[in-house]
Motif scaffolding. Structure first.
Motif, PDB file in Angstrom:
ATOM      1  N   GLU A  59       0.764  -1.276   0.072  1.00 36.58           N
ATOM      2  CA  GLU A  59       0.181   0.208   0.015  1.00 36.58           C
ATOM      3  C   GLU A  59       0.814   1.308   0.129  1.00 36.58           C
ATOM      4  O   GLU A  59       0.456   2.263   0.246  1.00 36.58           O
ATOM      5  N   ALA A  60       2.367   1.210  -0.239  1.00 37.32           N
ATOM      6  CA  ALA A  60       3.162   2.568  -0.216  1.00 37.32           C
ATOM      7  C   ALA A  60       2.905   3.097  -1.325  1.00 37.32           C
ATOM      8  O   ALA A  60       2.941   4.516  -1.224  1.00 37.32           O
ATOM      9  N   ASP A  61       2.514   2.618  -2.313  1.00 43.07           N
ATOM     10  CA  ASP A  61       2.314   3.356  -3.707  1.00 43.07           C
ATOM     11  C   ASP A  61       0.991   3.999  -3.817  1.00 43.07           C
ATOM     12  O   ASP A  61      -0.030   3.334  -3.896  1.00 43.07           O
ATOM     13  N   GLU A  62       1.055   5.289  -3.627  1.00 49.11           N
ATOM     14  CA  GLU A  62      -0.201   6.060  -3.384  1.00 49.11           C
ATOM     15  C   GLU A  62      -1.078   5.770  -4.545  1.00 49.11           C
ATOM     16  O   GLU A  62      -2.638   5.968  -4.613  1.00 49.11           O
ATOM     17  N   ARG A  63      -0.533   5.364  -5.791  1.00 50.79           N
ATOM     18  CA  ARG A  63      -1.397   5.499  -7.170  1.00 50.79           C
ATOM     19  C   ARG A  63      -2.343   4.144  -6.948  1.00 50.79           C
ATOM     20  O   ARG A  63      -3.152   4.027  -7.737  1.00 50.79           O
ATOM     21  N   LEU A  64      -2.015   3.349  -5.919  1.00 55.16           N
ATOM     22  CA  LEU A  64      -2.783   2.046  -5.781  1.00 55.16           C
ATOM     23  C   LEU A  64      -3.660   2.040  -4.610  1.00 55.16           C
ATOM     24  O   LEU A  64      -4.475   1.324  -4.418  1.00 55.16           O
ATOM     25  N   ALA A  65      -3.823   3.420  -4.006  1.00 54.04           N
ATOM     26  CA  ALA A  65      -4.685   3.615  -2.801  1.00 54.04           C
ATOM     27  C   ALA A  65      -6.106   3.032  -2.978  1.00 54.04           C
ATOM     28  O   ALA A  65      -6.622   2.479  -2.396  1.00 54.04           O
ATOM     29  N   ASP A  66      -6.815   3.634  -4.151  1.00 52.86           N
ATOM     30  CA  ASP A  66      -8.061   3.258  -4.465  1.00 52.86           C
ATOM     31  C   ASP A  66      -8.459   1.658  -4.590  1.00 52.86           C
ATOM     32  O   ASP A  66      -9.323   1.037  -4.161  1.00 52.86           O
ATOM     33  N   PHE A  67      -7.159   1.229  -5.138  1.00 48.58           N
ATOM     34  CA  PHE A  67      -7.606  -0.410  -5.433  1.00 48.58           C
ATOM     35  C   PHE A  67      -7.566  -1.053  -4.251  1.00 48.58           C
ATOM     36  O   PHE A  67      -8.491  -1.999  -3.965  1.00 48.58           O
ATOM     37  N   TYR A  68      -6.809  -0.770  -3.231  1.00 48.02           N
ATOM     38  CA  TYR A  68      -6.724  -1.163  -1.891  1.00 48.02           C
ATOM     39  C   TYR A  68      -7.938  -0.965  -1.059  1.00 48.02           C
ATOM     40  O   TYR A  68      -8.272  -1.804   0.041  1.00 48.02           O
ATOM     41  N   ALA A  69      -8.524   0.059  -1.329  1.00 48.89           N
ATOM     42  CA  ALA A  69      -9.583   0.423  -0.378  1.00 48.89           C
ATOM     43  C   ALA A  69     -11.161  -0.105  -1.083  1.00 48.89           C
ATOM     44  O   ALA A  69     -11.988   0.225  -0.225  1.00 48.89           O
ATOM     45  N   GLN A  70     -10.840  -0.836  -2.166  1.00 53.76           N
ATOM     46  CA  GLN A  70     -12.088  -1.533  -2.513  1.00 53.76           C
ATOM     47  C   GLN A  70     -12.688  -2.331  -1.403  1.00 53.76           C
ATOM     48  O   GLN A  70     -12.108  -3.012  -0.587  1.00 53.76           O
TER      49      GLN A  70
END
Length: 530
Positions: A59-70
């Protein structure tokens, strides 16, 4: 999982799949019978760029935040299961680009129980099908009761935007195509390169951008987004066959997020493609010897009187069909030697299949009836009796292999590898083929190769449980022993027996140890014999 035939088969495709199509559920059904080694492992800086970006914390890459928040939107689906899709990036180097839907299924979704992700092998096998259709035969009652078991179709597989290369009709024609006996080796090689170029372009046109991103490390990154979407602080995982390599890739990328990992029918991730093929060919050669000894001792097995005679009968059968393919009724389809060997291998994954194999061999030798071998070859290729291919896992397999491994692609090197293969596996080696030409003409370059455990993570990998079987023809027990040695914190179960995959209901010694780890987190270091 056996591979396919083409007009220049030995130049373009492997018949035995290096892990290769290795599924946890490869036993025959009752109605059936009546690559170049990397010289040195890649260092961390040689790993896929996407792998370097995420070591330690997905989750360190902020660009992936929305994917992890699903949050999964579970819906009831067949057989009292629950289904959903999880969105991931097609390209982790460009997560704001096109998205991809990964299909998931769970037997339960209780918020009070941990989730355990599973993978049946391949590459190319469907985890949704395994959990949805075969769960009771794969996982013990205790695990089903205590955990939420999740299956998924990895990127490029079946429901997760499966790789597309051919129509049903094209696939039939491709599998049944015969080699041209008039061509010399140079002409065959040139023809194979031309065919491989056409196939690669066709796959790229029909699959699109995803074709270049179905590698194992990208699939492992999908697993971490699934972990985040399920609300798990760490990933619990059960992988079979190729699924063990997928688990090891996840451990390299996210060592601090590894939970309870159980890896059965271990692959050796240090191997290159040729090492994998040779080891598997030798494994099936040894399995054939085990079948031959069983057959010679069984009164109802009338193929031959001695094990040597049984093996020789099999070799003669292969040579006969290689020289003259046969017509299989009632459909009137052609069975060539590649399809025969593919079908032959299927019941060899487990001793429970030997009786069916003996019956099929007897019918072929005495009556010229090859229906069972056509049936099993179709099963491996995903072909239904209607002529429809539910999904072509073989193309997903090839796509992953071309991205995962560097392979010999020049004629001289391939010939040398054929020679070694035939010498070490005289029954199966002559018919295995080589995927170096296909991968050399593939639209995308390989992104990884074999690696030393811990070299990408740049740290010792966490505890995990590995399982190997002494008589496994597809993933030799030596692979499990090698990986156990390479991961000092791991534990190893060595099952003394035959067949591919040791964890299955009824095999209490193995299941008790695996269940204690998966359910209760109880894991003693060292090696255990079952």
């Amino acid at each position: 999982m056996p591979e396919l035939h083409s007009r220049a088969a030995r130049w373009t495709v492997p018949l035995i799949v290096a892990a290769l199509g290795l599924s946890a559920c490869a036993e025959p059904e009752d109605d059936a019978a009546g690559e170049s080694t990397a010289e040195t492992p890649p260092a961390a800086e040689d790993a896929p760029e996407s792998a370097q970006d995420t070591q330690g914390d997905g989750e360190a890459d902020e660009r992936l935040a929305d994917f992890y928040a699903q949050e999964p939107d579970w819906e009831d689906c067949a057989a009292a299961m629950h289904c959903t899709d999880i969105t991931v990036p097609v390209d982790y180097d460009d997560p704001e680009g096109d998205p991809l839907e990964i299909a998931l299924i769970a037997d339960s979704v209780s918020p009070d129980d941990d989730f355990v992700l599973t993978n049946p092998g391949g590459p190319g096998e469907s985890g949704v099908d395994m959990v949805g259709e075969q769960l009771n035969g794969v996982v013990s009652a205790e695990v089903r009761e205590e955990l939420n078991i999740v299956g998924f179709d990895p990127r490029g597989v079946h429901r997760s935007d499966g790789v597309e290369c051919m129509t049903d009709e094209e696939m039939d024609a491709y599998r049944e195509e015969e080699a041209d006996p008039e061509l010399n080796p140079d002409e065959e090689f040139a023809q194979a390169r031309e065919q491989a170029e056409e196939l690669g372009a066709q796959c790229a046109d029909r699959t699109g951008e995803l074709l270049g991103h179905v590698d194992t490390f990208s699939a492992a990154r999908d697993m971490d987004i699934i972990r985040g979407a399920l609300g798990q602080d760490e990933l619990h995982y059960m992988g079979f066959s190729y699924g063990t390599k997928l688990g090891m890739a996840y451990a390299e990328l996210f060592p601090d997020l590894v939970g309870r990992f159980a890896l059965d029918a271990m692959m050796d991730v240090t191997n290159g493609a040729h090492d994998l093929t040779v080891a598997q060919a030798v494994g099936f050669e040894e399995a054939l010897r085990g079948f031959a000894e069983w057959c010679a001792a069984e009164a109802e097995c009338t193929i031959a009187e001695t094990p040597d005679e049984v093996v020789e009968a099999v070799r003669q059968l292969f040579a006969q069909v290689d020289e003259q393919p046969v017509t299989v009724e009632p459909a009137g389809r052609t069975l060539n030697v590649s399809m025969l060997v593919s079908g032959f291998i299927t019941p060899m994954y487990s001793p429970e299949g030997w009786e069916f194999l003996a019956e099929a061999l007897t019918l072929a030798l005495e009556e010229g009836d090859y229906y069972a071998f056509m049936f099993w070859a179709d099963q491996q290729a995903g072909r239904a009796p209607s002529g429809e291919y539910e999904w072509m896992s073989s193309w997903a397999f090839r796509s992953v292999m071309c991205l995962d491994y560097s392979m010999a692609s020049d004629q001289e090197s391939i010939e040398a590898e054929f020679e070694e293969l035939t010498e070490r596996a005289p029954t199966f080696g002559p018919y295995l083929g080589h995927s170096g030409v296909l991968c050399a003409e593939w639209p995308h370059e390989p992104v990884s190769d074999g690696w030393e455990p811990g070299s990408i993570a740049d740290q010792e990998l966490p505890p995990m449980l590995m399982v190997g079987t002494t008589g496994d023809p597809a993933t030799p027990v030596q692979w499990a022993e090698s990986m156990h040695d390479a991961v000092p914190s791991s534990s190893l179960i060595v099952y003394e027996g035959e067949g591919h995959v040791a964890y299955r209901p009824g095999n209490d010694c193995v299941t008790d140890l695996v269940d204690a780890w998966l359910v209760d987190g109880e894991l003693e270091e060292g090696r255990f014999a079952c």
